[in-house]
Design a protein around this motif. Structure first.
Motif, PDB file in Angstrom:
ATOM      1  N   MET A  45     -12.047  -3.815   1.562  1.00 37.14           N
ATOM      2  CA  MET A  45     -10.796  -4.303   0.982  1.00 37.14           C
ATOM      3  C   MET A  45      -9.640  -4.092   1.942  1.00 37.14           C
ATOM      4  O   MET A  45      -9.663  -3.182   2.766  1.00 37.14           O
ATOM      5  CB  MET A  45     -10.469  -3.546  -0.323  1.00 37.14           C
ATOM      6  N   ILE A  46      -8.612  -4.937   1.814  1.00 38.03           N
ATOM      7  CA  ILE A  46      -7.334  -4.714   2.470  1.00 38.03           C
ATOM      8  C   ILE A  46      -6.248  -4.789   1.410  1.00 38.03           C
ATOM      9  O   ILE A  46      -6.189  -5.755   0.635  1.00 38.03           O
ATOM     10  CB  ILE A  46      -7.076  -5.716   3.620  1.00 38.03           C
ATOM     11  N   VAL A  47      -5.435  -3.749   1.333  1.00 41.31           N
ATOM     12  CA  VAL A  47      -4.338  -3.670   0.369  1.00 41.31           C
ATOM     13  C   VAL A  47      -3.052  -4.032   1.100  1.00 41.31           C
ATOM     14  O   VAL A  47      -2.698  -3.393   2.091  1.00 41.31           O
ATOM     15  CB  VAL A  47      -4.227  -2.253  -0.230  1.00 41.31           C
ATOM     16  N   THR A  48      -2.357  -5.067   0.627  1.00 44.05           N
ATOM     17  CA  THR A  48      -1.153  -5.538   1.304  1.00 44.05           C
ATOM     18  C   THR A  48       0.023  -5.623   0.340  1.00 44.05           C
ATOM     19  O   THR A  48      -0.143  -5.615  -0.875  1.00 44.05           O
ATOM     20  CB  THR A  48      -1.375  -6.923   1.950  1.00 44.05           C
ATOM     21  N   GLY A  49       1.203  -5.717   0.912  1.00 43.37           N
ATOM     22  CA  GLY A  49       2.426  -5.847   0.132  1.00 43.37           C
ATOM     23  C   GLY A  49       3.610  -5.448   0.983  1.00 43.37           C
ATOM     24  O   GLY A  49       3.443  -4.857   2.061  1.00 43.37           O
ATOM     25  N   PRO A  50       4.827  -5.755   0.540  1.00 42.37           N
ATOM     26  CA  PRO A  50       6.017  -5.395   1.318  1.00 42.37           C
ATOM     27  C   PRO A  50       6.211  -3.887   1.360  1.00 42.37           C
ATOM     28  O   PRO A  50       5.643  -3.141   0.559  1.00 42.37           O
ATOM     29  CB  PRO A  50       7.152  -6.090   0.563  1.00 42.37           C
ATOM     30  N   ARG A  51       7.027  -3.430   2.303  1.00 38.18           N
ATOM     31  CA  ARG A  51       7.317  -1.999   2.410  1.00 38.18           C
ATOM     32  C   ARG A  51       8.018  -1.522   1.138  1.00 38.18           C
ATOM     33  O   ARG A  51       8.888  -2.196   0.601  1.00 38.18           O
ATOM     34  CB  ARG A  51       8.186  -1.722   3.636  1.00 38.18           C
ATOM     35  N   VAL A 215      -4.905  -0.846   4.850  1.00 38.17           N
ATOM     36  CA  VAL A 215      -3.616  -0.908   4.159  1.00 38.17           C
ATOM     37  C   VAL A 215      -2.577  -1.417   5.140  1.00 38.17           C
ATOM     38  O   VAL A 215      -2.491  -0.923   6.274  1.00 38.17           O
ATOM     39  CB  VAL A 215      -3.182   0.483   3.632  1.00 38.17           C
ATOM     40  N   GLY A 216      -1.799  -2.428   4.734  1.00 37.75           N
ATOM     41  CA  GLY A 216      -0.791  -2.971   5.639  1.00 37.75           C
ATOM     42  C   GLY A 216       0.223  -3.831   4.909  1.00 37.75           C
ATOM     43  O   GLY A 216       0.007  -4.230   3.765  1.00 37.75           O
ATOM     44  N   VAL A 217       1.312  -4.124   5.575  1.00 44.74           N
ATOM     45  CA  VAL A 217       2.361  -4.940   4.961  1.00 44.74           C
ATOM     46  C   VAL A 217       1.879  -6.375   4.797  1.00 44.74           C
ATOM     47  O   VAL A 217       0.876  -6.792   5.387  1.00 44.74           O
ATOM     48  CB  VAL A 217       3.670  -4.914   5.793  1.00 44.74           C
ATOM     49  N   THR A 218       2.612  -7.128   3.992  1.00 44.49           N
ATOM     50  CA  THR A 218       2.299  -8.539   3.788  1.00 44.49           C
ATOM     51  C   THR A 218       2.169  -9.243   5.141  1.00 44.49           C
ATOM     52  O   THR A 218       3.007  -9.076   6.014  1.00 44.49           O
ATOM     53  CB  THR A 218       3.402  -9.209   2.963  1.00 44.49           C
ATOM     54  N   LEU A 240      -0.289  -6.135  -3.600  1.00 43.88           N
ATOM     55  CA  LEU A 240       0.577  -5.462  -4.566  1.00 43.88           C
ATOM     56  C   LEU A 240       1.900  -6.207  -4.640  1.00 43.88           C
ATOM     57  O   LEU A 240       2.611  -6.338  -3.643  1.00 43.88           O
ATOM     58  CB  LEU A 240       0.821  -4.009  -4.159  1.00 43.88           C
ATOM     59  N   ARG A 241       2.231  -6.682  -5.812  1.00 46.25           N
ATOM     60  CA  ARG A 241       3.467  -7.422  -6.044  1.00 46.25           C
ATOM     61  C   ARG A 241       4.489  -6.510  -6.741  1.00 46.25           C
ATOM     62  O   ARG A 241       4.128  -5.433  -7.230  1.00 46.25           O
ATOM     63  CB  ARG A 241       3.186  -8.655  -6.893  1.00 46.25           C
ATOM     64  N   PRO A 242       5.744  -6.924  -6.802  1.00 48.26           N
ATOM     65  CA  PRO A 242       6.734  -6.103  -7.519  1.00 48.26           C
ATOM     66  C   PRO A 242       6.291  -5.801  -8.945  1.00 48.26           C
ATOM     67  O   PRO A 242       5.683  -6.638  -9.619  1.00 48.26           O
ATOM     68  CB  PRO A 242       7.989  -6.984  -7.495  1.00 48.26           C
TER      69      PRO A 242
END
Length: 418
Positions: A45-51, A215-218, A240-242
């Motif tokens: 898996m890769i978990v992404t989203g903004p800082r 794990v990384g940013v969008t 991960l979204r708001p």
């Protein structure tokens, strides 16, 4: 003034599941991945989203599952039968400028936290012989970084993991490797090629209970795919979204309930609503604002006065340099007018029609300006004709521009910075 321990954690990921709010669906996906990996069907898996969206806190819940899985599963309504989620977890954090060799070494160095020095020397024997031993770390070993192809490194790594698995498989359901902040090295290190080779080598070696979580940013996956296009087929993306309003409120409630010193603290309904709307679903911002309000409180009720002081402290001191640089990146002239108009709107989600009306331009003439702000990652489009700040605190900063930086206020409309 009486000092009191502050339960809010603006700069630290959440480790304790009791303090972790929301993300029920994403946690279910994570647990399902671990369950399938433990049954010989490894799911990477890769978990992404903004800082600031809570990626590190989310991935930390792996330890909640491995250490106290029954409570986590019960709260999520998941029945895993007799499966026990016995996974040793080895984690490293990537750094700008690191090579694949650096990252693999970091993963290897993480292993002694779960293994004795004697067992570690035996298990990594092949790897150490392939790589030149260097200085001793914690009485075990560290490794010098040497240039090698992704295939060579991958094969040596798999051989080492095979030795590890042979030593622990009787008491483990699998092994999880975590690489955090993968975006910092995604385009320059060759890590995508290493991961593609390694995951294939693991399958060929019959090591089907070993999983990588990134794990990384969008945009991290797109960066990895620029190095190795087929890597996208290997890793499932969990974005991960708001957070929703209810999840955001739960962040505050769970944090206050997590500490016996703060359980008597109450947050006014008006203040909760303001924090939730201001943070726009970013748990890091919720913690930042609530931390400062908690510090300012004198009557055990976090009210609007406390949060007004908190907002001033955050934008005028704590985040001022960062937010000021963001504003300069956005540009001046009409770019700044657009941001001022967005900050003046009653909601964080701003219609394009309002922006045009506020700055005196037909909305069909805003396209090029909005596209530039989108490209510069200052704003984002949430729906057709609807925009918001990427960094919610920048909205607060712009609202206070006449006080903070008068020369950058809405009156400063002459300079254009294309």
């Amino acid at each position: 003034m009486q000092l009191k321990a502050n339960p809010f954690r603006p700069d630290k990921p959440i480790d304790n599941f009791e303090q972790f709010a929301g993300r029920a669906h994403e946690l279910t996906v994570l647990i399902r991945s671990m369950f399938n990996t433990g049954h010989g069907n490894a799911r990477h898996m890769i978990v992404t989203g903004p800082r600031g969206i809570g990626k590190s806190s989310f991935i930390n819940q792996i330890h909640s599952v491995t250490d106290n899985g029954d409570d986590v599963l019960a709260k999520l309504g998941i029945d895993a039968g007799d499966f026990r989620f016995r996974f040793p977890v080895f984690k490293c954090r990537a750094r700008q400028g690191q090579s694949t060799e650096h990252i693999v070494t970091s993963l290897m160095d993480a292993m002694p936290t779960r293994l004795s020095a004697e067992n570690f020397r035996s298990i990594v024997g092949d790897f150490v012989r392939a790589w030149k031993p260097s200085v001793s770390v914690a009485g075990v070993v560290s490794l010098e970084h040497q240039s090698a192809t992704s295939t060579d490194i991958g094969r040596e790594f798999v051989r080492t993991v095979s030795n590890l698995w042979s030593a622990i498989k009787s008491e483990s359901d699998g092994i999880i490797f975590i690489i955090d902040e993968i975006d910092t090295v995604a385009e320059t290190s060759g890590i995508a090629s290493f991961l593609k080779v390694t995951t294939e080598e693991l399958v060929d070696a019959g090591l089907d209970q070993i999983a990588f979580y990134l794990v990384g940013v969008t945009g991290a996956m797109q960066k990895l795919m620029s190095d190795h296009p087929s890597i996208g087929r290997v890793f499932e993306n969990v974005e991960l979204r708001p957070m929703s309003h209810n999840e955001s409120r739960d962040v505050i409630d769970r944090t206050l309930q997590s500490s016996s010193n703060s359980r008597n603290i109450r947050v006014s309904d008006e203040s909760i609503q303001w924090v939730v709307e201001t943070a726009s679903g970013f748990p890091a911002i919720i913690h930042t604002l609530c931390y400062e309000a908690y510090e300012n409180d004198t009557d055990y009720v976090l009210d609007q006065d406390d949060f007004a002081k908190a907002a001033d402290e955050v934008v005028s001191r704590i985040k001022r340099a960062e937010l000021g640089q963001l504003l300069r990146t956005a540009g001046a002239g009409d770019y700044r007018r657009i941001l001022v108009a967005m900050a003046e709107y009653e909601d964080a989600l701003v219609p394009r029609s309002y922006i045009g009306e506020r700055i005196g331009r037909p909305s069909d003439q805003l396209g090029s300006y909005l596209d530039v702000l989108l490209k510069r990652n200052i704003i984002e489009r949430t729906d057709r004709g609807v925009y918001r700040y990427v960094e919610p605190l920048l909205r607060l900063y712009v609202q206070k521009l006449p006080v903070l930086e008068p020369t950058l206020s809405s009156r400063d409309t002459e300079e254009l910075n294309d």
